[in-house]
Structures are given as structure tokens and as C-alpha cells.
Design an enzyme around this catalytic site. Sequence first.
Site, short mmCIF file in Angstrom:
data_model
loop_
_atom_site.label_atom_id
_atom_site.label_comp_id
_atom_site.label_asym_id
_atom_site.label_seq_id
_atom_site.Cartn_x
_atom_site.Cartn_y
_atom_site.Cartn_z
N LYS A 158 19.67 13.53 70.56
CA LYS A 158 19.68 13.04 69.18
C LYS A 158 20.95 13.45 68.45
O LYS A 158 21.40 14.59 68.57
CB LYS A 158 18.50 13.63 68.40
CG LYS A 158 17.14 13.13 68.82
CD LYS A 158 16.12 13.75 67.88
CE LYS A 158 14.77 13.10 68.02
NZ LYS A 158 13.81 13.72 67.08
N GLU A 200 16.07 17.50 72.87
CA GLU A 200 14.69 17.99 72.84
C GLU A 200 13.83 17.26 73.84
O GLU A 200 14.21 16.21 74.38
CB GLU A 200 14.10 17.94 71.41
CG GLU A 200 13.88 16.58 70.86
CD GLU A 200 13.47 16.59 69.38
OE1 GLU A 200 13.73 17.58 68.65
OE2 GLU A 200 12.89 15.60 68.94
N ARG A 292 13.58 13.08 49.85
CA ARG A 292 13.58 12.05 48.81
C ARG A 292 12.18 11.46 48.73
O ARG A 292 11.33 11.78 49.54
CB ARG A 292 14.54 10.93 49.21
CG ARG A 292 14.21 10.43 50.62
CD ARG A 292 14.95 9.20 51.01
NE ARG A 292 15.02 9.04 52.44
CZ ARG A 292 14.08 8.52 53.22
NH1 ARG A 292 12.95 8.10 52.68
NH2 ARG A 292 14.24 8.42 54.51
N VAL A 295 9.73 5.14 51.16
CA VAL A 295 9.20 3.78 51.02
C VAL A 295 7.67 3.81 50.95
O VAL A 295 7.06 3.17 50.09
CB VAL A 295 9.64 2.91 52.22
CG1 VAL A 295 8.99 1.54 52.16
CG2 VAL A 295 11.16 2.78 52.29
#
Length: 446
Positions: A158, A200, A292, A295
Site C-alpha cells: 500500500k 500488510e 473528516r 459521504v
Amino acid sequence: MFNKVLIANRGEIALRVIRACRELGVKTVAVYSEADRYSLHVRFADEAVCIGPPQSKESYLSVPRLIAAAEVTNADAIHPGYGFLSENASFAEICGTSGLTFIGPKPESIMSMGDKALAKDTMRKAGVPVIPGSDGVVFDFNEAKRIAGEIGYPVIIKATAGGGGRGMRIVREAAEFENAFRTASHEAEKAFSNPSVYIEKYLERPRHIEIQIMGDRHGNVVHFGERDCTIQRRHQKLVEESPSPAITQEIREAMGAAAVKGAKSVHYQGAGTIEFLLDKDKSFYFMEMNTRIQVEHPVTEEVVGIDLLKLQIEVAAGERLKKMKVKPEWHAMECRINAEDPMHDFRPSPGKIVSFHMPGGFGVRVDTHAYAGYEIPPYYDSLVAKLIVKAKTRDEVVDKMYHTLDEFIVEGIHTTIPFHKKLMKNEQFRSGDFDTKFVEQFNFKD
Ligand code: ADP
């Protein structure tokens, strides 16, 4: 409370913030690009400022223009919404030095959670279970390969700066590792200007379950239970629901406690989400934190009966959070209605909406900025509307969602409505027993 909030965003979330502000008696300033002149957020805000051409870089991502707009309109706070600059620590900092309250966490918290490898390390130190993997980023290929061997294949590489479902690569066997590692790091450099990657364990067939939290300016952090976001395509969420059909009250409480502990360890303030993967044996692991409002926040609002946007603004203004214990009494589900053609690989379908009819009735909510005659610009994300329904049981929710989707008419563009309708009729989906690979194998075109 604030006097005037500038909303550094567009679309449905800008409208959502305007509504919350109106109820709080706070004035609003909309900003818009030339492509959004006829958007509803421009019409519904008390004031509106054009901040530049359609390209996000020159409008919604332009820090100097946003700050200038806040200064000329005398705003005292900025709400970043989601996407755009909402997780940009330097923007949060510039707001602060310009005398504006950034409605979100402190720049340090954004920074420590924005780097995914660092976030994982921080959570591990706080005692939150994390997916087995490298201790932070790995630069050296041989070192990386040794770690992958130790963890055991399959592994996932990642990008530490990744997000939005991008910058991830699954490696199934050692022979593929070298190529995958170099490509992943090269792609990360290109996409995020940061080549750093970490490794990972790749969990086979997990569920994505996240905890909504909120922190105030006085050190209190509370959680509002989970959202199950397992229905994804290419790591992008399509459907979210709460409560999760895969967890018990015991797991909910353990996950909630882990999320609160993690958030407290970074002195978190504002709305945030801690994302976990739930493995087949029901162990859960921290994956990342979104600093934050998300959605899918309405799913939680419907289940717990709290307006998270208003609460987010209130805590940013210094209000204290009350203790709460979450035991879901409703079941809620959200379908993302995107301007995409599900029959053709979900390709974007911007353009003019010719007719638009929203569903309604008890337990039905539509968060949207769209209307008949509205032209969806090609420059931004493809979200047209969020359809949220609630009922007392999951079965009732799924049925209600189907009928509600049937009443939702959007003509002139392609949308994901036909996909969602098929999903609501699918036996496996209805059983509640599925994982993050479900959509990949779901034949919805018949
Ligand atoms: P992003 O920030 O891009 O959304 P995340 O780290 O949240 O990336 O991962 C997005 C999705 O990718 C997850 O919901 C999950 O489906 C999948 N994923 C990520 N890490 C793993 C893992 N270790 N094992 C299995 N699936 C994973």
C-alpha cells in the site's frame, strides 16, 4: 457560535452544510467554479463567490482563492466537506493563521492520520489492533521481500500517501513480489508524489466496518456505532448500512472502544471515522482513519437520531460532547446514485439531467444537489444523489430500498440505480452474508 461559515466544497455536501448552518442560525458563503454557476449550493447560500475556472486545482483546491473569499465575505470559519482540501493539514493550518476556524481536526491530527503507515503505527502504539505487516514504510526491496515472507502470502502493498481506493497492490506469491513492489512504488510516486509503500497481510474476504466518532475541544471523544461498507467496487463504496449484519453488540462495543482509544491518542477533535477490516474469525483490525465527515454519515444519523453535521459545527465552536451509549434501534442503508453506466463497466456518464423525480415517504431521505435541467459537469466526482432509507429491520430496509429505487427517476444520463435494484433482489445480499469481493462476482447484468 460562528457568525458566518464559508463552505470550501460543492455538490450535495455543500448543501448539507448550508442546511445545518441555517438551523444553527449561522450565515453561509458558497464558493463555486465557473462550471458550478447553476448549482444549488450557490443559490441556497446567503452569499456566493466565484473562485475560478472548472479545474479543481484552480478553484476548489486553490488555498489562496478560498482564503481570499473568506476574507472578503468576513467569514469566521471554513467547512471543508469531504474530498478536496478536507484532509489537507496545510490548508487547516493556513485557515488558523488567517484567523479562520477550520471545522475539523488540528493540522497535527490530520498529518498523523494522513500518512497511512504512520497512522497504523500510532494506532498500534495506542493498543488498537492493526493488520500484521511492516513497521511503517519499507524502502529496500530485499527487506520488503523478507517481511512479506514472514507475514505470509498473500500480502498487500500500500502507498502510504494513498487514498480513494488507489495505490494498493495484492501479491499472491513470492515470485510476483519484486515486480509488484517496484510497480507499486513507481505508481505511488506518479499518483501521490510519494513513492513510500508499506506491506500488510492481505485478508481474504473480510468485511469493511467503520466507526463514526466525534471529538470535542475538551478531550472528550464519543462514538456512534458502526457502518458496514462491505459492498464496494474497486475499493470504492457503493452501499453502506448500519447496524452491520456481521457483528454482535459485544463486537460493536469493542470496536467502538478501540476507535475512541485510537482517536484520543491523537487528541482528535471533530468528526472522524476509524475504518476496520473484520476477518472471517471476527477479529477486527484498524485500517485507516478518515479525518473528516464522510459521504455515508447520514446512515449513522438515521440510526442514532443525531444530526452529525450540526454537532460537528457545534464542537468546532467549542461545545462539549455528552456521554452516550449506542444501541441501534433502527436499520438504515444508503445507496450511492452515481452518474455512471453500470452496464459498461461503471464508466462516467456526465451530462444534462432531463427529468428528475425523487422518491419520498416515511423513512426515506435523499441528499442531492441535482434537479431536472441540471448539467453534471465532467470535472468532479460522479455522485448525483445519496438515497438513504430506514426501517426497524434489515429485511424491511432492503425491500423499502428496492421500491424506493423504483420510484427514483433520473433521465438523460446513466446512473447506478439499475445496479442497486438488482442488488436488493440478490439472495446473498439479502442474507447479509457477503464480503468485499461480493460485487466483483455479482452478475447483475442478466
Ligand atoms: P483507501 O484509503 O484508498 O480507501 P483503505 O486502506 O481504506 O484505502 O482500503 C480500501 C479497501 O481496500 C478496504 O475497504 C478493503 O476492501 C481493501 N483492503 C485494504 N487493505 C486490505 C487488506 N489488508 N486485506 C484485504 N483487503 C484490504
